[in-house]
Structures are given as structure tokens and as C-alpha cells.
Design a protein around this motif. Structure first.
Motif, short mmCIF file in Angstrom:
data_model
loop_
_atom_site.label_atom_id
_atom_site.label_comp_id
_atom_site.label_asym_id
_atom_site.label_seq_id
_atom_site.Cartn_x
_atom_site.Cartn_y
_atom_site.Cartn_z
N ILE A 439 49.91 -0.40 27.39
CA ILE A 439 49.79 -1.83 27.06
C ILE A 439 48.52 -2.40 27.69
O ILE A 439 47.81 -3.20 27.07
CB ILE A 439 51.04 -2.59 27.51
N ALA A 440 48.22 -1.99 28.93
CA ALA A 440 47.02 -2.48 29.61
C ALA A 440 45.76 -2.06 28.86
O ALA A 440 44.81 -2.84 28.71
CB ALA A 440 46.97 -1.97 31.05
N ARG A 441 45.74 -0.82 28.36
CA ARG A 441 44.57 -0.36 27.59
C ARG A 441 44.43 -1.16 26.30
O ARG A 441 43.32 -1.51 25.87
CB ARG A 441 44.69 1.12 27.29
N PHE A 442 45.55 -1.45 25.67
CA PHE A 442 45.53 -2.24 24.44
C PHE A 442 44.97 -3.64 24.71
O PHE A 442 44.10 -4.13 24.00
CB PHE A 442 46.95 -2.33 23.88
N ILE A 443 45.45 -4.29 25.78
CA ILE A 443 44.99 -5.64 26.10
C ILE A 443 43.51 -5.61 26.48
O ILE A 443 42.73 -6.48 26.05
CB ILE A 443 45.83 -6.23 27.25
N LYS A 444 43.09 -4.63 27.26
CA LYS A 444 41.69 -4.53 27.66
C LYS A 444 40.79 -4.38 26.43
O LYS A 444 39.74 -5.02 26.33
CB LYS A 444 41.50 -3.35 28.60
N ALA A 445 41.23 -3.54 25.49
CA ALA A 445 40.43 -3.35 24.28
C ALA A 445 40.36 -4.64 23.45
O ALA A 445 39.32 -4.96 22.87
CB ALA A 445 41.02 -2.22 23.44
N LYS A 446 41.46 -5.37 23.40
CA LYS A 446 41.47 -6.64 22.67
C LYS A 446 40.51 -7.64 23.32
O LYS A 446 39.81 -8.37 22.63
CB LYS A 446 42.88 -7.22 22.62
N ARG A 447 40.47 -7.65 24.64
CA ARG A 447 39.55 -8.55 25.32
C ARG A 447 38.11 -8.16 25.05
O ARG A 447 37.23 -9.03 24.90
CB ARG A 447 39.84 -8.55 26.82
#
Length: 734
Positions: A439-447
Motif C-alpha cells: 500500500i505504501a508503494r502504491f501511495i508513493k507512486a500516486k504522489r
């Protein structure tokens, strides 16, 4: 509901009454912004627009016109000319549709709207109306009594009771009302589920369209889409899978075939209303059986710790701290040993709790507890941040005012907690940390995607406001290094020659000898391009002279004039319409354009462009806090085309940036949805609704603490009066 028997009488003093959206409970209104709803994958900004669109299932063009409006009042007005063409059974089905609209508003905005509903306590909820005593109630006599059917208020009370009794579980799926021909834009409206909402938010190929080649060539992170592989890695229960289509799902590897999450084989009654059934083998113990109270001082050399509402306790980065603080009398701070749990007494109900990653110091206003061997503090940190447990924290807290209640050690140790066997606690922590990694990787990529899109938007604006739209125009040198050449027929103007510059000294405090106002403050400007009537603005007071000088008018541009970092200086916002009763606040400058010289919207775009803003960063002075003087603002320079060309440029910028703004909004909503999914997953696992004992980690199920930091909010410096949204402020001893 049309009979006189349905009329109710309410005491204003004993009720939660809302009339305008800027009031403390104004978010309950259908007119309130900030509560977008997705129907059939279409984003609708307010419940009012959704309700009005439901009048016209047979007129999709009218529906499209209504839901495309940014303002809820405008959406309502758009429907008025067509009211005679409303569906024939409208009066019969409108209450059912309104009930559904409110459920959709809650399901799509669970955190904010459920918290608002619960803050009403057990008091009657009343929509005050000057004209409508069907949906609301009218004030009578001296205004202390309201009389009406108050259907909207009663529906909100019904919704509140469902939230209290069932929590989030009752709103993972929103069934359709018993209404025939229930359609939006020519398609039957579908049942809403959290699973489908997350999936619909995931961008599809061609997100940006062929008309944006510069965006398509940007390096969009591969992890910015919630891929089928990620769905498998998240090991979600079937009812909550983000990717549900069989033809795109990645097959589970044979070694993982038995690892899919499911319910436990058997459960027993727990005796706790917030977790009524727990797995056989789990215990319910008071926290005093699991933790001891640690009160140790005299360790001034240890690092300072801080708490994030999402990611727990971490070491404070004193070198890069935007809000410079002098930490005095550190010998009085409490020691938290590595593995201890520390919590903020006043904000644990919000999730201000976590595990100390190293030996460090916390404020004396915090409680530190040391786990006994049978307690994995990381498991309990997850448990303590669930919404159900945080509601229990409120019940055990004490104080005179509800939002200042404190959870003391004596109360904390009496609170019951769910206790799996120690080995199972360890497995739960490993599983949740693995899911957090993905989930953290997903959020980081979205940012990162949002950052790319924002940079692209700024490039579009920067070129338009310094070079114009004609690629063949003759240019002339300006003699200004950062500005370079501008079109030959443009001026280079000082702001003082095109706008009246006013600085504000109106603070957030209220005084009896002053008049009530709404404040447009630093955060409102920093986080928004436009300042509008429907925003939730702070209440304060101002003198008659301040009101006369600083009330916002159509075309005004407001900018930040001081901050902890120079990069946050000169951030502008634009006022499209007159805002009577709204005053520019402290830390801000108000620029009132001279109409025949410059459009407010163009001035806003020019100041917000990268090259124009650069001069503010250079001019800002300070050591721990940077500021612009009125002289600096007045003598700042912009490139100025004729008024007609300003209008053309503004229209072009709006058209060009609209797809980018939409893509940014979708990415932000995806982050919001995946966070809601994470909250739901944690709650299910730590309360034993999902059995993860058979789960085994894969090679990608590992993340460093640095990577997991993406689970928190983006840290923004938004001014002295604003606390970081995701970070609880740790009190300082002086």
C-alpha cells in the motif's frame, strides 16, 4: 410523510441546528462541499447535485448539466427550469432517494462524515430553513423553537444510529432504493461497494488522452496503478478484492494456494459490544494485564520522538523541521524505550499512539507503557488505532470539555483489549506490515504521479503568462534575468501599478467589541486555487475598519506573505465572486486589481507561475521564519498583456489544465480509497474477522521504515496557525 402528524417541534438550544455550510455542523447539509460521491464510476461533487439529477432519469442531458456544476447551489438552480419534467412519481420516491443519497455520501466519505454525525451525540439534528418545512424546520417566535417535518434531519438521525450500532461494516455496500427507472446518464445505477469504488478509481489506459503528449511522455511510475499482481500480494478476502475480474487476475503461485485469508473456524462471544465475536483461543484482558506504566526522566541526550496519526511513533527530524522549535528542559521529558507504546493523552482517540522505534524522549504530557512478554506492542498499536477502539478511548477519557478529554494511565489500564496468543500476534504484525509495504508503494507512486501532473500544469501556465499563446509573436528583452523575453506588445509592470496591496493583521481570536466575520486564513489559500462561498472558513471577529478594508471582493488575489520556508512564500489564490462577511486573515496579503489594467484571474495565474514566483522566494528574508514586506510585493514584476489577451489566456489555461486537474483529483481519490481499504483490513485482522495464520511472506512483502512513511500524509508547511493534518503536535516543556 405529508400529514400533520409528521410535524415536529424542536428546541434550538437542545438540538444540532444547521443552516449554512460554514457553520460547525454545516457539513450535514446537502449543499456542503468536500463530500464527493461516485455513482457508476462518475464523480459527483455533492449530494445535492446527485439528488437533483435523480429527478430526471429520462433526461440524461439535464442530468449531465446538473452534475457538471462545481457549486451545489448552481446545480440546484440548473434543475429548476426542468422541474415540470421531473419523473412522475417524484413526490412518492423523493424521500427514498434522499435516504440513498445520504448513505452514498457517508459510504464515499466515511472518515469525515461519520465523525461529523457522531459529534452530534444524541441530540436532535435539525436543518433550519426559512422556506421549506418539509425537509427542514422553520424558526418561530423569538427563534428559540423550530417547527417542521424536518425530513432531512430525521434521515440524518436514522443514519447516525446505524453508524453507532454497526460502524463501517454497514456501509461497505449501499443497496439501491426501491425506485423504478433509477438511472444516471442513460445507465441503470449500480449497487455501490467499497471494492468497486477502489477498482473504479484505478486509472485506465489512455487516462490523459491523446491531446496531452507531454504528459504521456512523462515517466509515470509503474506502481501508480493497482495491478493484478498487487491484488494478489495484498492477500485480501474475496469480499474486498480491488481487482475482481478473472481474466486479468494473476494466478496464485502454488506455494501460496493455501494462504488466502478467510474467517476462523469457530468464534465465541467476547462480551464487548465493539467486537462481539472473537476467535476461539483469543482472550479479553485489561491493558493493566498487558502493560506497565513507565515514568522515567533525566535522559536529555536521547532523540525526540513524535507521532503520526497513520504510521505511529518516529524520530523527529530536527534538522529539517519546518516549524523550528527550541526544546528546553529535556531532562523533564519521559523516556520511551524501544518497543514501548507512547500515546498522546488528549489525542489517542484520533490515533495518536504508536511503538517507539528507538529509545527516545516524549513530552511529560504523554503516557508511556511497557509491554509484558505476552504482548507484541506492534499488534496493540494496530488495534489501538482502529475506529472501534478509538471510540472506546473516548468513553474512558475524562475532562470538562469533550474535545479536551484525557486518557490517563489509570483509565487506560482498565480498558479491555483483544489478546490473541503471542505467536499469532507476531503473525498478524508480519502480515499487516507486508500489506503496508504494498500500500505504501502504491501511495508513493500516486504522489509521484501527482507531482508530475502538477509540474506539467505549471509549465503550461508559466509559458502562457510570460510568452502568450502565439508562437510566432515578436519578442523583446525585458532586462530582467529571470523573466527573459516577453511579447513585444506586452508591458512589464510593477504590481503596485496594477493593484492595491493590503496586508492583514486580523487574527483568529474573537473579541466582544468587534464584529463577527469568517476568516480566509493561510491554510485556505495554501491548499486552494479559489476562495469560494461554500468553503468551511474559520469564525472570528474584526473591527469595522478591518472589515471595510479586507472583505474579499470579486477579482481579489490573496497570497501568503510569510512562512517557515521561502518556497511557501507568495502562494496565491483567487476570489471569483464577492464574499460579504469574509475577511482576509493574518499572514496574508490582499491584492485588489485595477480593473482596466489587470484581471484578477490573470494576476493569480501570473503570480502562481514558476518564474514569476521565483522573485518572491529571492525577496523573502528571515532565519527561522521568512517574510515578504509590503514593499517587496508592491515592487514585484509581472509580464502584462492587454486585457483582451488576458481573457483569452485565462480561458486557454482553464481548458488545458482541466484534464490535468481531473487526473490529479482521481489520483488523490485513489489514495483516499486505498487508505480506507487499509483501515478496514487492519480492523478485520486485529479483531479476528480474518485468519492470517496460514499466510506466508513473499519476496516483495518487505518494506523499510522509510518506505512505510508514505502511509502518512504529505508533510506540508501550511502556516503558523495550521497543524500538519497527519501529525499530532507534541507539547514542549518550557
Amino acid at each position: 410523510m405529508s400529514s400533520r402528524d409528521q410535524v415536529r417541534t424542536y428546541s434550538r438550544a437542545e438540538s444540532v441546528v444547521f443552516l449554512k455550510t460554514d457553520e460547525p455542523f454545516g457539513g450535514l447539509s446537502n449543499m456542503a462541499g468536500g463530500y464527493p460521491i461516485r455513482v457508476n464510476g462518475i464523480r459527483i461533487l455533492t449530494s445535492e447535485a446527485l439528488y437533483q439529477a435523480c429527478r430526471f432519469p429520462h433526461l440524461p442531458d439535464v442530468q449531465r448539466m446538473i452534475i457538471s456544476e462545481n457549486s451545489p447551489m448552481t446545480a440546484k438552480m440548473r434543475s429548476k427550469p426542468y422541474r415540470k419534467d421531473s419523473r412522475r412519481d417524484w413526490d412518492h420516491v423523493r424521500v427514498r432517494i434522499m435516504r440513498w443519497c445520504l448513505r452514498m455520501k457517508l459510504a464515499n466519505n466515511w472518515s469525515a462524515f461519520s465523525e461529523l454525525l457522531l459529534r452530534t451525540g444524541d441530540r436532535p439534528i435539525v436543518e433550519e430553513s426559512r422556506k421549506d418545512d418539509f425537509w427542514g424546520a422553520k424558526a418561530v417566535g423569538d427563534g428559540s423553537t423550530l417547527v417542521g417535518m424536518n425530513v432531512l434531519g430525521r434521515l440524518l438521525m436514522e443514519l447516525r444510529e446505524q453508524v453507532k450500532e454497526h460502524g463501517r461494516d454497514a456501509f461497505l455496500r449501499v443497496e439501491l432504493p426501491d425506485v423504478p427507472d433509477f438511472q444516471l446518464l442513460g445507465r441503470p445505477i449500480e449497487v455501490w461497494t467499497l471494492k468497486e469504488a477502489v477498482a473504479l478509481a484505478t486509472p485506465q489506459p489512455g487516462l490523459f488522452g491523446d491531446d496531452l503528449p507531454s504528459v504521456q511522455t512523462a515517466a509515470v511510475p509503474a506502481s501508480a496503478t493497482l495491478t493484478p499482481q498487487m491484488s494478489g500480494q495484498l492477500s485480501k478476502p474475496d469480499a474486498l478484492k480491488v481487482e475482481g475480474e478473472a481474466d486479468c487476475a494473476t494466478p496464485v503461485r502454488p506455494a501460496e494456494a493455501g494462504d488466502q485469508a478467510s474467517a476462523y473456524p469457530s468464534y465465541r462471544d467476547s462480551g464487548l459490544p465493539w467486537a462481539p465475536k472473537i476467535p476461539e483461543g483469543w482472550q479479553v484482558l485489561r491493558n493493566g494485564r498487558l502493560f506497565s506504566h513507565r515514568v522515567e526522566t533525566g535522559f536529555p541526550d536521547l532523540p525526540i520522538l513524535e507521532v503520526s496519526l497513520r504510521t505511529g511513533v518516529r524520530v523527529r527530524d530536527m534538522e529539517n523541521l519546518k516549524r523550528k522549535q527550541v526544546m528546553s528542559q529535556k531532562e523533564k521529558y519521559k523516556r520511551a524505550a524501544k518497543g514501548d507504546i507512547a500515546y498522546n493523552m488528549m489525542r489517542m482517540w484520533q490515533g495518536a499512539v504508536g511503538v517507539a522505534p528507538v529509545d527516545g524522549l516524549v513530552s511529560p504530557a504523554y503516557v508511556v507503557v511497557k509491554p509484558y512478554p505476552e504482548a507484541n506492542s506492534a499488534y496493540f498499536s494496530y488495534l489501538f488505532r482502529t475506529s472501534a477502539y478509538m471510540r472506546e478511548v473516548n468513553k474512558f477519557s475524562r475532562g470538562i470539555v469533550a474535545d479536551r478529554n484525557r486518557l490517563y494511565w489509570e483509565s487506560f489500564k482498565q480498558m479491555p483489549s483483544l489478546v490473541p496468543p503471542r505467536a499469532e500476534q507476531d503473525q498478524i504484525v508480519a502480515y499487516l506490515r507486508a500489506q503496508d509495504a504494498h500500500i505504501a508503494r502504491f501511495i508513493k507512486a500516486k504522489r509521484e504521479l501527482i507531482k508530475l501532473l502538477t509540474e506539467q500544469k505549471l509549465r503550461i501556465i508559466d509559458h502562457a503568462v510570460t510568452r502568450g499563446l502565439d508562437p510566432n509573436v515578436r519578442l523583446k528583452p525585458t532586462g530582467i534575468e529571470w523573466l527573459g523575453e516577453v511579447p513585444e506588445h506586452w508591458e512589464v509592470a510593477l504590481i503596485k501599478h496594477i493593484a492595491d496591496v493590503r496586508f492583514s493583521g486580523v487574527d483568529k481570536h474573537s473579541h466582544n467589541d468587534e464584529m463577527p466575520v469568517r476568516l480566509c486564513n493561510y491554510t485556505d489559500v495554501y491548499k486552494n486555487d479559489r476562495i469560494t462561498e461554500d468553503m468551511d472558513l474559520m469564525r472570528a471577529t474584526a473591527t469595522a475598519a478591518e472589515i471595510a478594508r479586507l472583505t474579499l471582493k470579486a477579482g481579489d488575489v490573496i497570497l501568503t506573505k510569510d512562512s517557515e520556508t521561502p518556497d511557501d512564500i507568495g502562494v496565491p489564490a483567487w476570489v471569483p465572486e464577492d464574499l460579504p462577511g469574509v475577511v482576509c486573515a493574518y499572514h496574508l496579503g490582499l491584492l485588489r486589481p485595477i480593473p482596466e489594467r489587470v484581471l484578477g484571474e490573470f494576476l493569480f495565474r501570473a503570480i502562481g507561475s514558476a518564474r514569476t514566483a521565483q522573485q518572491f522566494h529571492v525577496l523573502a528574508t528571515g532565519v527561522t521564519r521568512f517574510a515578504l514586506s509590503k514593499h517587496d510585493v508592491k515592487n514585484a514584476v509581472i509580464a502584462l498583456p492587454p486585457i483582451e489577451e488576458q481573457q483569452t489566456i485565462c480561458r486557454w489555461i482553464t481548458d488545458e489544465c482541466q484534464p490535468l486537474d481531473g487526473a490529479i483529483a482521481r489520483a488523490e481519490e485513489e489514495i483516499k480509497l486505498i487508505r480506507e481499504y487499509r483501515d478496514r483490513l487492519i480492523a478485520d485482522v486485529v479483531t479476528g474477522q480474518i485468519d492470517v495464520r496460514g499466510w506466508r511472506p513473499g519476496p516483495d512483502d518487505v518494506a523499510s521504515d522509510v518506505e512505510l512513511a508514505a502511509l502518512g500524509g504529505e508533510e506540508e508547511n501550511t502556516g503558523e496557525e495550521d497543524l500538519h493534518e497527519e501529525t499530532a503536535s507534541w507539547p514542549t516543556c518550557t
